[in-house]
Design an enzyme around this catalytic site. Sequence first.
Site, PDB file in Angstrom:
ATOM      1  N   TYR A 262      11.172  33.187  40.100  1.00 22.81           N
ATOM      2  CA  TYR A 262      10.790  32.157  38.962  1.00 22.81           C
ATOM      3  C   TYR A 262      11.283  32.706  37.585  1.00 22.81           C
ATOM      4  O   TYR A 262      11.325  33.937  37.868  1.00 22.81           O
ATOM      5  CB  TYR A 262       9.595  31.337  38.522  1.00 22.81           C
TER       6      TYR A 262
ATOM      7  N   LYS B  74       9.925  38.882  40.464  1.00 22.81           N
ATOM      8  CA  LYS B  74       9.099  37.490  39.853  1.00 22.81           C
ATOM      9  C   LYS B  74       8.998  36.318  40.939  1.00 22.81           C
ATOM     10  O   LYS B  74       9.548  35.550  40.659  1.00 22.81           O
ATOM     11  CB  LYS B  74       9.873  37.182  38.537  1.00 22.81           C
TER      12      LYS B  74
ATOM     13  N   GLU C 220      -0.049  46.838  34.175  1.00 22.18           N
ATOM     14  CA  GLU C 220       0.474  45.679  33.321  1.00 22.18           C
ATOM     15  C   GLU C 220      -0.762  44.598  33.326  1.00 22.18           C
ATOM     16  O   GLU C 220      -1.759  44.817  33.704  1.00 22.18           O
ATOM     17  CB  GLU C 220       1.745  45.155  33.957  1.00 22.18           C
TER      18      GLU C 220
ATOM     19  N   LEU D 264       6.367  44.145  36.565  1.00 23.16           N
ATOM     20  CA  LEU D 264       7.510  43.305  36.332  1.00 23.16           C
ATOM     21  C   LEU D 264       8.109  43.856  34.998  1.00 23.16           C
ATOM     22  O   LEU D 264       7.269  43.917  34.030  1.00 23.16           O
ATOM     23  CB  LEU D 264       6.792  41.758  36.152  1.00 23.16           C
TER      24      LEU D 264
HETATM   25  N1  PDD Z   1       4.648  36.077  32.887  1.00 23.82           N
HETATM   26  N2  PDD Z   1       4.177  41.022  33.881  1.00 23.82           N
HETATM   27  C1  PDD Z   1       3.609  39.921  34.536  1.00 23.82           C
HETATM   28  C2  PDD Z   1       3.044  40.022  35.765  1.00 23.82           C
HETATM   29  C3  PDD Z   1       4.036  38.378  34.158  1.00 23.82           C
HETATM   30  O1  PDD Z   1       3.903  37.432  34.957  1.00 23.82           O
HETATM   31  C4  PDD Z   1       5.012  38.297  32.861  1.00 23.82           C
HETATM   32  C5  PDD Z   1       5.184  37.130  32.269  1.00 23.82           C
HETATM   33  C6  PDD Z   1       5.203  39.565  32.169  1.00 23.82           C
HETATM   34  C7  PDD Z   1       6.164  39.555  31.120  1.00 23.82           C
HETATM   35  O2  PDD Z   1       7.323  39.209  31.246  1.00 23.82           O
HETATM   36  P1  PDD Z   1       8.287  38.711  30.083  1.00 23.82           P
HETATM   37  O3  PDD Z   1       8.149  39.290  28.877  1.00 23.82           O
HETATM   38  O4  PDD Z   1       9.589  38.526  30.678  1.00 23.82           O
HETATM   39  O5  PDD Z   1       7.519  37.222  29.870  1.00 23.82           O
HETATM   40  C8  PDD Z   1       4.811  40.797  32.824  1.00 23.82           C
HETATM   41  C9  PDD Z   1       5.232  34.698  32.515  1.00 23.82           C
HETATM   42  C10 PDD Z   1       5.189  34.249  31.132  1.00 23.82           C
HETATM   43  C11 PDD Z   1       4.667  33.603  33.474  1.00 23.82           C
HETATM   44  O6  PDD Z   1       4.149  33.967  34.704  1.00 23.82           O
HETATM   45  O7  PDD Z   1       4.277  32.764  32.985  1.00 23.82           O
END
Ligand code: PDD
Length: 292
Positions: A32, A152, A184, A208
């Site tokens: 996703y 992801k 993270e 991620l």
């Molecule tokens: N999640 N690390 C993890 C495990 C995440 O699920 C996310 C974002 C990030 C940050 O990535 P980005 O800056 O590209 O949003 C880091 C999204 C927002 C979610 O699962 O809803």
Amino acid sequence: MSTVYLNGKFIPIEDALIPVTDRGFLFGDGVYEVIPAYGGRLFRLSHHLQRLQNSLDGIRLDNPHSDGEWKAILDTLLEHNRGLAAANNDQSVYLQVTRGSAAKRDHSFPEHVIPTVFASSNPITDPDPAITEQGVAAITLDDIRWQYCDIKAVTLLPNVLLRQQAVDRNAMEAILIRNGLVIEGSASNVFVVKDGNILTPAKGPQMLPGITRDLVLELAEQHRLPCQETDISEDRLREADEIWITSSTREIIPVTVLDAKTVGQGSPGPVWKTMIGFYRTYKQSVRNGTAE
Ligand code: PDD
């Protein structure tokens, strides 16, 4: 009622149904993206689509669409739901691709199955000023996840369990530690500031590669703020002057309490204030159509 995209059609969310045999439902076999759109313009779309491609490659699933097709689908979706958003037309897009639906439940990949493609969008607002003025609490937890956290994947049960432990302890995020190093958050990337230096863990399969994280690094470089991708030990985290968490939905949030102890001065720090200023200016330029 919001409109969603499902397998080639734009339909009311109530009518969007998938078979119970979908491998996303049975195995969490899918990937996703979450992409904000400001003023109807998708934020860093090319970066999100590149990460989507990497995630699909990681699970050996062909990308069902070209970048141009994805843009057309998501732009149309945003247009459908424009009436639900505030006047500024800020929305967040969720998109998901699963390995589709096979007649028989079998772990191995089915043959000749069409992937399921789903996308939805919802209105978003700027982060709550109470949060950005005071900062949030976070806790540290052992990273219990698998070894492909750069994918992801929709398979988010460990992240869900970790985040809930944070919520149960009145914290907004769980910062994950593996072998004594900061990795993270459960749904965010982590930055620390020490003596004016901005530090964040380097990319690798353990985390991620956040799109917000990349932009923060880009903005730091552009404005010549000292910054480094490096290992951050748990001790270094606890001694930090500032801690931030970043994500597409939360932007850059200051953490002012870690494991019930004050971080730095206990309020959002000066480096965060500088960075959030650069970030908001960038966001405005996306809204105006002068940046992606
Ligand atoms: N999640 N690390 C993890 C495990 C995440 O699920 C996310 C974002 C990030 C940050 O990535 P980005 O800056 O590209 O949003 C880091 C999204 C927002 C979610 O699962 O809803």
